[in-house]
Design a protein around this motif. Sequence first.
Motif, PDB file in Angstrom:
ATOM      1  N   ARG A  83       2.191   3.561 -12.140  1.00  0.00           N
ATOM      2  CA  ARG A  83       2.115   4.107 -10.788  1.00  0.00           C
ATOM      3  C   ARG A  83       0.634   4.115 -10.413  1.00  0.00           C
ATOM      4  NH1 ARG A  83       6.981   4.037 -11.094  1.00  0.00           N
ATOM      5  NH2 ARG A  83       8.517   5.583 -10.368  1.00  0.00           N
ATOM      6  N   TYR A  84       0.321   4.183  -9.127  1.00  0.00           N
ATOM      7  CA  TYR A  84      -1.093   4.199  -8.782  1.00  0.00           C
ATOM      8  C   TYR A  84      -1.792   5.372  -9.464  1.00  0.00           C
ATOM      9  CZ  TYR A  84      -5.346   3.171  -6.287  1.00  0.00           C
ATOM     10  OH  TYR A  84      -6.643   2.804  -6.012  1.00  0.00           O
ATOM     11  N   ILE A 223       1.296  -2.448  -9.513  1.00  0.00           N
ATOM     12  CA  ILE A 223       2.196  -1.406 -10.004  1.00  0.00           C
ATOM     13  C   ILE A 223       3.471  -2.060 -10.518  1.00  0.00           C
ATOM     14  CG2 ILE A 223       3.524   0.646  -9.378  1.00  0.00           C
ATOM     15  CD1 ILE A 223       1.424   1.122  -7.175  1.00  0.00           C
ATOM     16  N   ILE A 224       3.763  -1.822 -11.786  1.00  0.00           N
ATOM     17  CA  ILE A 224       4.927  -2.446 -12.419  1.00  0.00           C
ATOM     18  C   ILE A 224       5.686  -1.394 -13.218  1.00  0.00           C
ATOM     19  CG2 ILE A 224       5.728  -4.278 -13.961  1.00  0.00           C
ATOM     20  CD1 ILE A 224       3.038  -5.681 -13.507  1.00  0.00           C
ATOM     21  N   ALA A 230       4.712  -3.296  -6.754  1.00  0.00           N
ATOM     22  CA  ALA A 230       3.872  -3.141  -5.573  1.00  0.00           C
ATOM     23  C   ALA A 230       2.444  -3.561  -5.904  1.00  0.00           C
ATOM     24  CB  ALA A 230       3.887  -1.687  -5.081  1.00  0.00           C
ATOM     25  N   MET A 231       1.654  -3.798  -4.862  1.00  0.00           N
ATOM     26  CA  MET A 231       0.261  -4.190  -5.025  1.00  0.00           C
ATOM     27  C   MET A 231      -0.606  -3.403  -4.059  1.00  0.00           C
ATOM     28  SD  MET A 231       0.888  -8.282  -5.166  1.00  0.00           S
ATOM     29  CE  MET A 231       2.261  -8.096  -4.020  1.00  0.00           C
ATOM     30  N   GLY A 242      -4.658  -2.261   1.569  1.00  0.00           N
ATOM     31  CA  GLY A 242      -3.492  -3.022   1.967  1.00  0.00           C
ATOM     32  C   GLY A 242      -2.477  -2.833   0.858  1.00  0.00           C
ATOM     33  N   ARG A 243      -1.239  -2.517   1.226  1.00  0.00           N
ATOM     34  CA  ARG A 243      -0.211  -2.210   0.236  1.00  0.00           C
ATOM     35  C   ARG A 243       0.996  -3.101   0.479  1.00  0.00           C
ATOM     36  NH1 ARG A 243       3.662   2.792   0.111  1.00  0.00           N
ATOM     37  NH2 ARG A 243       4.183   3.002  -2.088  1.00  0.00           N
ATOM     38  N   ALA A 244       1.469  -3.779  -0.550  1.00  0.00           N
ATOM     39  CA  ALA A 244       2.621  -4.675  -0.420  1.00  0.00           C
ATOM     40  C   ALA A 244       3.769  -4.166  -1.279  1.00  0.00           C
ATOM     41  CB  ALA A 244       2.245  -6.086  -0.845  1.00  0.00           C
ATOM     42  N   LEU A 245       4.932  -4.072  -0.657  1.00  0.00           N
ATOM     43  CA  LEU A 245       6.148  -3.620  -1.336  1.00  0.00           C
ATOM     44  C   LEU A 245       7.270  -4.615  -1.064  1.00  0.00           C
ATOM     45  CD1 LEU A 245       6.061   0.144  -0.277  1.00  0.00           C
ATOM     46  CD2 LEU A 245       5.706  -0.716  -2.590  1.00  0.00           C
ATOM     47  N   PRO A 246       8.273  -4.689  -1.954  1.00  0.00           N
ATOM     48  CA  PRO A 246       9.394  -5.595  -1.709  1.00  0.00           C
ATOM     49  C   PRO A 246      10.228  -5.149  -0.525  1.00  0.00           C
ATOM     50  CG  PRO A 246       9.850  -4.199  -3.597  1.00  0.00           C
ATOM     51  CD  PRO A 246       8.416  -3.963  -3.222  1.00  0.00           C
TER      52      PRO A 246
END
Length: 254
Positions: A83-84, A223-224, A230-231, A242-246
Amino acid sequence: MNNETFALIVGGGPVGLSAAIELNWRGVPNVLITENVETATHPKCNTTSSRSMEHFRRLGIAKELRSEALPADLERASAYVTRYCGHEFGRLKRAYADWPTPEIPATISQIVLERTLRQIAESQTGAQIHFGWKLESFTNEADGIVANIVSVTSGERRTIRARALLAADGAGSTVRRALSLRMIGDDGTDPRAFMGGTMLSYFIRAPGLTVASGRRPSHMTWIINPEMRAMFYAQDGRERWGRALPGPEREGLA
């Protein structure tokens, strides 16, 4: 705005603005139009490659762009975490100093990159950079093209004649569609474990996130865990990411 020019550039992102800077540097008349009224306000790319920086060096603007990059004391590394604010189980440093190139990549948010390129382009002698103008259509003629454009704010219409048309207007390119050119490449459906499928992008401000994580900050965080992927991409090295989620259809790991 000039009604006649050698090159009409459609699109005011990094490619279009760089083309305008290059052509002005070579003394080639050009007009840039883009339907956007301002440069990027949402994170897109986060690193400018060595090859691009080499071109910017040739144009004499590499140092100016690099000065706008993420702070030098922010480690260029990918941190892999549960997690972050969770456990970090790995970190991959970017050993750019060892690259055999006169210009290493620049970790710069596209928000900043576009803003800086626009300032540079507009400062050149004879610059014709016009935000807020949309290409509606164009026709081919013996000596070039005739483009019909419209202001997205006032509705004013104009015609521009040019010897060449440069399409730098992105994936939904008006020029590409007009020429019936098919777009090829990854369509987002590839079932890869991490990057496959639709990803949703967010631009967030969280001033206390770095301290709350208890980790050494890095410019990228992956994040795995069994529940999500997420990234996080640092945008200013302090509080913006910038945050990327599925997307909804692919919530977990494949």
